[in-house]
Design an enzyme around this catalytic site. Structure first.
Site, PDB file in Angstrom:
ATOM      1  CG  ASP A  73      -2.003   0.983   1.214  1.00 30.01           C
ATOM      2  OD1 ASP A  73      -1.731   2.165   0.890  1.00 30.01           O
ATOM      3  OD2 ASP A  73      -3.147   0.618   1.516  1.00 30.01           O
ATOM      4  CB  ILE A  74       1.440   4.084  -2.302  1.00 28.61           C
ATOM      5  CG1 ILE A  74       0.030   4.528  -2.650  1.00 28.61           C
ATOM      6  CG2 ILE A  74       2.031   3.195  -3.379  1.00 28.61           C
ATOM      7  CD1 ILE A  74      -0.030   5.482  -3.832  1.00 28.61           C
ATOM      8  CD  GLU A 124     -10.088   2.222  -0.207  1.00 32.13           C
ATOM      9  OE1 GLU A 124      -9.297   1.296   0.017  1.00 32.13           O
ATOM     10  OE2 GLU A 124     -11.175   2.310   0.384  1.00 32.13           O
ATOM     11  CG  HIS A 170      -8.571  -3.423  -2.297  1.00 30.55           C
ATOM     12  ND1 HIS A 170      -9.611  -2.767  -2.923  1.00 30.55           N
ATOM     13  CD2 HIS A 170      -8.214  -2.643  -1.254  1.00 30.55           C
ATOM     14  CE1 HIS A 170      -9.863  -1.639  -2.281  1.00 30.55           C
ATOM     15  NE2 HIS A 170      -9.039  -1.540  -1.259  1.00 30.55           N
ATOM     16  CG  HIS A 197      -6.568  -2.835   3.194  1.00 31.98           C
ATOM     17  ND1 HIS A 197      -5.757  -1.750   2.943  1.00 31.98           N
ATOM     18  CD2 HIS A 197      -7.754  -2.566   2.607  1.00 31.98           C
ATOM     19  CE1 HIS A 197      -6.433  -0.860   2.235  1.00 31.98           C
ATOM     20  NE2 HIS A 197      -7.649  -1.334   2.019  1.00 31.98           N
TER      21      HIS A 197
END
Length: 133
Positions: A28-29, A87, A92, A94
């Protein structure tokens, strides 16, 4: 093609942590903690529960292997899992290395790491992942 599909296709750079023919994992950026990783299906699907039963089962098994790799690369108490998905319109998961449950609070300030540290983190996870496949 959405942003996550472009990442999985290599059109947008990412810090790859794991992959197979169906799924892709990358850092994750905007991480909550070091090692915060996203797992995605390569197939574009917005809502995780729109996935077919067998596909979601394979997705969770992939995420499990990535979580094991994260824990091996970055010792933690557990690796937390969260599915939020508002978002970005692409399913996805996490995966967040946890020292406490507070590490999973998504409103916490995001961490910032250098490109070199992000690459080292991703490489460490990928090395552990390769031992599991």
């Amino acid at each position: 093609m959405d942003i996550f599909s472009k990442i999985a296709a290599g059109e947008i750079p990412s810090y790859k942590c794991a992959e197979d023919k169906e799924f892709y994992a990358f850092l994750d950026i905007n991480p909550l903690v070091k090692g915060h990783t996203l797992c995605i299906p390569r197939r574009e699907v917005d809502y995780i529960f729109d996935m077919e039963d067998d596909e979601i089962a394979r997705f969770e098994v992939f995420a499990k292997k990535v979580a094991i790799a994260i824990k091996a690369a970055f010792p933690c108490i557990k690796v937390g899992q969260a599915v939020l998905g508002l978002e970005v319109p692409h399913a996805h998961i996490h995966l967040v290395p946890m020292q406490s449950e507070k590490d999973m609070i998504f409103s916490n300030p995001k961490q910032s790491f250098s490109a070199e540290e992000m690459k080292e983190t991703a490489d460490a996870i990928y090395e552990q992942f390769k031992k599991l496949v």
